[in-house]
Design a protein around this motif. Structure first.
Motif, PDB file in Angstrom:
ATOM      1  N   SER A  39       0.888  -1.208   0.109  1.00 57.76           N
ATOM      2  CA  SER A  39      -0.058   0.174   0.027  1.00 57.76           C
ATOM      3  C   SER A  39       0.838   1.177  -0.077  1.00 57.76           C
ATOM      4  N   VAL A  40       1.867   1.220   0.572  1.00 55.16           N
ATOM      5  CA  VAL A  40       2.814   2.550   0.626  1.00 55.16           C
ATOM      6  C   VAL A  40       3.530   2.691  -0.776  1.00 55.16           C
ATOM      7  N   GLU A  41       3.929   1.469  -1.234  1.00 56.40           N
ATOM      8  CA  GLU A  41       4.863   1.402  -2.657  1.00 56.40           C
ATOM      9  C   GLU A  41       3.733   1.909  -3.784  1.00 56.40           C
ATOM     10  N   PHE A  42       2.405   1.420  -3.605  1.00 51.97           N
ATOM     11  CA  PHE A  42       1.472   1.864  -4.633  1.00 51.97           C
ATOM     12  C   PHE A  42       0.669   2.909  -4.418  1.00 51.97           C
ATOM     13  N   ASP A  43       0.633   3.848  -3.274  1.00 51.56           N
ATOM     14  CA  ASP A  43      -0.433   4.527  -2.817  1.00 51.56           C
ATOM     15  C   ASP A  43      -0.560   5.698  -3.990  1.00 51.56           C
ATOM     16  N   SER A  44       0.304   6.130  -4.579  1.00 52.37           N
ATOM     17  CA  SER A  44       0.256   7.267  -5.851  1.00 52.37           C
ATOM     18  C   SER A  44       0.734   6.524  -7.178  1.00 52.37           C
ATOM     19  N   ARG A  45       0.385   5.449  -7.428  1.00 47.00           N
ATOM     20  CA  ARG A  45       0.598   5.009  -8.543  1.00 47.00           C
ATOM     21  C   ARG A  45      -0.610   4.220  -9.144  1.00 47.00           C
ATOM     22  N   PRO A  46      -1.610   4.989  -9.859  1.00 43.99           N
ATOM     23  CA  PRO A  46      -2.686   4.452 -10.409  1.00 43.99           C
ATOM     24  C   PRO A  46      -2.650   3.408 -11.338  1.00 43.99           C
ATOM     25  N   GLY A  47      -3.651   2.550 -11.132  1.00 42.29           N
ATOM     26  CA  GLY A  47      -3.512   1.272 -11.995  1.00 42.29           C
ATOM     27  C   GLY A  47      -4.182   0.069 -11.604  1.00 42.29           C
ATOM     28  N   PRO A  48      -4.076  -0.968 -12.324  1.00 40.03           N
ATOM     29  CA  PRO A  48      -4.766  -2.319 -11.666  1.00 40.03           C
ATOM     30  C   PRO A  48      -4.163  -3.046 -10.407  1.00 40.03           C
ATOM     31  N   VAL A  49      -2.780  -2.931 -10.280  1.00 38.03           N
ATOM     32  CA  VAL A  49      -2.119  -3.313  -9.149  1.00 38.03           C
ATOM     33  C   VAL A  49      -2.452  -2.554  -7.878  1.00 38.03           C
ATOM     34  N   ARG A  50      -2.506  -0.931  -7.871  1.00 38.87           N
ATOM     35  CA  ARG A  50      -2.840  -0.459  -6.928  1.00 38.87           C
ATOM     36  C   ARG A  50      -4.412  -0.614  -6.407  1.00 38.87           C
ATOM     37  N   ASP A  51      -5.352  -0.765  -7.521  1.00 38.85           N
ATOM     38  CA  ASP A  51      -6.588  -1.098  -7.386  1.00 38.85           C
ATOM     39  C   ASP A  51      -6.798  -2.218  -6.355  1.00 38.85           C
ATOM     40  N   SER A  52      -6.095  -3.410  -6.847  1.00 38.50           N
ATOM     41  CA  SER A  52      -6.234  -4.639  -6.335  1.00 38.50           C
ATOM     42  C   SER A  52      -5.622  -4.526  -4.895  1.00 38.50           C
ATOM     43  N   VAL A  53      -4.546  -3.822  -4.666  1.00 37.70           N
ATOM     44  CA  VAL A  53      -4.038  -3.770  -3.418  1.00 37.70           C
ATOM     45  C   VAL A  53      -4.947  -3.171  -2.358  1.00 37.70           C
ATOM     46  N   VAL A  54      -5.590  -1.842  -2.659  1.00 41.35           N
ATOM     47  CA  VAL A  54      -6.633  -1.198  -2.048  1.00 41.35           C
ATOM     48  C   VAL A  54      -7.567  -2.004  -1.666  1.00 41.35           C
ATOM     49  N   GLU A  55      -8.302  -2.624  -2.675  1.00 44.55           N
ATOM     50  CA  GLU A  55      -9.431  -3.409  -2.706  1.00 44.55           C
ATOM     51  C   GLU A  55      -9.058  -4.608  -1.374  1.00 44.55           C
ATOM     52  N   LYS A  56      -7.992  -4.979  -1.238  1.00 44.23           N
ATOM     53  CA  LYS A  56      -7.714  -5.987   0.004  1.00 44.23           C
ATOM     54  C   LYS A  56      -7.429  -5.190   1.233  1.00 44.23           C
ATOM     55  N   VAL A  57      -6.960  -4.092   1.250  1.00 45.58           N
ATOM     56  CA  VAL A  57      -6.569  -3.295   2.551  1.00 45.58           C
ATOM     57  C   VAL A  57      -8.054  -2.959   2.989  1.00 45.58           C
ATOM     58  N   ARG A  58      -8.902  -2.557   2.431  1.00 45.94           N
ATOM     59  CA  ARG A  58     -10.276  -1.841   2.527  1.00 45.94           C
ATOM     60  C   ARG A  58     -11.098  -3.303   3.217  1.00 45.94           C
ATOM     61  N   TYR A  59     -10.682  -4.276   2.549  1.00 42.78           N
ATOM     62  CA  TYR A  59     -11.484  -5.450   3.006  1.00 42.78           C
ATOM     63  C   TYR A  59     -11.081  -5.641   4.497  1.00 42.78           C
ATOM     64  N   TRP A  60     -10.018  -5.780   4.879  1.00 41.31           N
ATOM     65  CA  TRP A  60      -9.287  -5.852   6.233  1.00 41.31           C
ATOM     66  C   TRP A  60      -9.943  -4.797   7.098  1.00 41.31           C
ATOM     67  N   SER A  61     -10.063  -3.604   6.719  1.00 45.63           N
ATOM     68  CA  SER A  61     -10.429  -2.437   7.509  1.00 45.63           C
ATOM     69  C   SER A  61     -11.840  -2.660   7.799  1.00 45.63           C
ATOM     70  N   ASP A  62     -12.704  -3.177   6.685  1.00 46.92           N
ATOM     71  CA  ASP A  62     -14.122  -3.285   6.691  1.00 46.92           C
ATOM     72  C   ASP A  62     -14.550  -4.668   7.743  1.00 46.92           C
ATOM     73  N   SER A  63     -13.564  -5.571   7.784  1.00 48.15           N
ATOM     74  CA  SER A  63     -13.634  -6.531   8.564  1.00 48.15           C
ATOM     75  C   SER A  63     -13.500  -6.388   9.922  1.00 48.15           C
ATOM     76  N   LEU A  64     -12.668  -5.274  10.370  1.00 52.91           N
ATOM     77  CA  LEU A  64     -12.476  -4.866  11.731  1.00 52.91           C
ATOM     78  C   LEU A  64     -13.822  -3.977  12.246  1.00 52.91           C
ATOM     79  N   ALA A  65     -14.228  -3.462  11.163  1.00 51.15           N
ATOM     80  CA  ALA A  65     -15.297  -2.263  11.366  1.00 51.15           C
ATOM     81  C   ALA A  65     -16.572  -3.304  11.607  1.00 51.15           C
ATOM     82  N   ARG A  66     -16.816  -4.309  10.652  1.00 50.84           N
ATOM     83  CA  ARG A  66     -17.915  -5.189  10.905  1.00 50.84           C
ATOM     84  C   ARG A  66     -17.699  -6.040  12.254  1.00 50.84           C
ATOM     85  N   ALA A  67     -16.791  -6.679  12.671  1.00 46.71           N
ATOM     86  CA  ALA A  67     -16.539  -7.099  13.691  1.00 46.71           C
ATOM     87  C   ALA A  67     -16.827  -6.292  14.964  1.00 46.71           C
TER      88      ALA A  67
END
Length: 219
Positions: free
Chosen positions: A124-152
């Motif tokens: 997430s640090v490496e790709f935070d300012s690099r738009p594209g499919p790889v960044r989108d995929s990383v952000v999706e996974k990071v958000r899933y973890w954050s959402d999992s904590l919020a849901r719990a």
């Protein structure tokens, strides 16, 4: 099935199994490399040298560097689910599940499941300012973890184990921030002090938001 087809089937199955094993070896090595040196260092040429596989053999599995990076992110997500989400979510809903999820994340870091610490913290640090499919995929996974904590956290509140005036999303953000800080601290100094501090801080935060009827936090 003809005799010829019967003979071809086992051969095809064996090739598929070998191919799957090779692909898994490639992705496992790519994940370790990416966590320590960055996803940009994950290249077909580098992996070919590390694994003793021809570059043409790697091309049979991945047609481009971006395809390889995306597959590496997916493999890291599979590992994260196995090492963090599965054990954390195996605990019944309540404040104990929040504690278990945080402990599982710290354990995943401590055991160096990825050599460079949490794969997604690094990516997430490496790709935070690099738009594209790889960044989108990383952000999706990071958000899933954050959402999992919020849901719990919301579920723990609904179960009567988190005080009603607590903002579940804020609590999840604070827990995630402490886990991120533990990862950074460990990467910098290599010791266990960051994990000890994180556990104390997380336990203290959860105890302060817990209701009197909440189950005691385990070890």
């Amino acid at each position: 099935m003809s005799a010829e087809m019967a003979l071809q089937a086992p051969t095809t199955d064996k090739r598929r199994i070998r191919g799957d094993r090779t692909r898994q070896a490639i992705l496992s090595r790519a994940g370790q490399l990416a966590s320590a040196e960055g996803l940009e260092e994950v290249s077909l040429q580098r992996l070919a040298g590390d694994l003793g596989i021809s570059k043409s053999g790697l091309f049979a599995h991945f047609g481009s560097k971006e395809e390889l990076q995306l597959a590496t992110v997916e493999e890291a997500a599979r590992v994260f689910a196995q090492e963090v989400l599965k054990p954390g979510l195996s605990v019944p809903r309540g404040i104990g599940r929040l504690w278990a999820m945080c402990n599982a994340h710290l354990s995943y870091q401590e055991r160096k499941v990825f050599a460079g610490g949490c794969f997604f913290e690094a990516a997430s640090v490496e790709f935070d300012s690099r738009p594209g499919p790889v960044r989108d995929s990383v952000v999706e996974k990071v958000r899933y973890w954050s959402d999992s904590l919020a849901r719990a956290a919301r579920e723990a509140q609904a179960a009567g184990e988190v005080k009603p005036d607590v903002d579940p999303e804020q609590l999840a953000w604070e827990l995630g921030s402490m886990l991120s800080a533990a990862n950074r601290g460990h990467v910098i100094d290599g010791g266990v002090q960051a994990f000890d501090r994180a556990r104390r801080a997380i336990r203290d935060r959860l105890q302060r938001v817990a209701t009197s009827s909440a189950a005691p936090l385990g070890a």
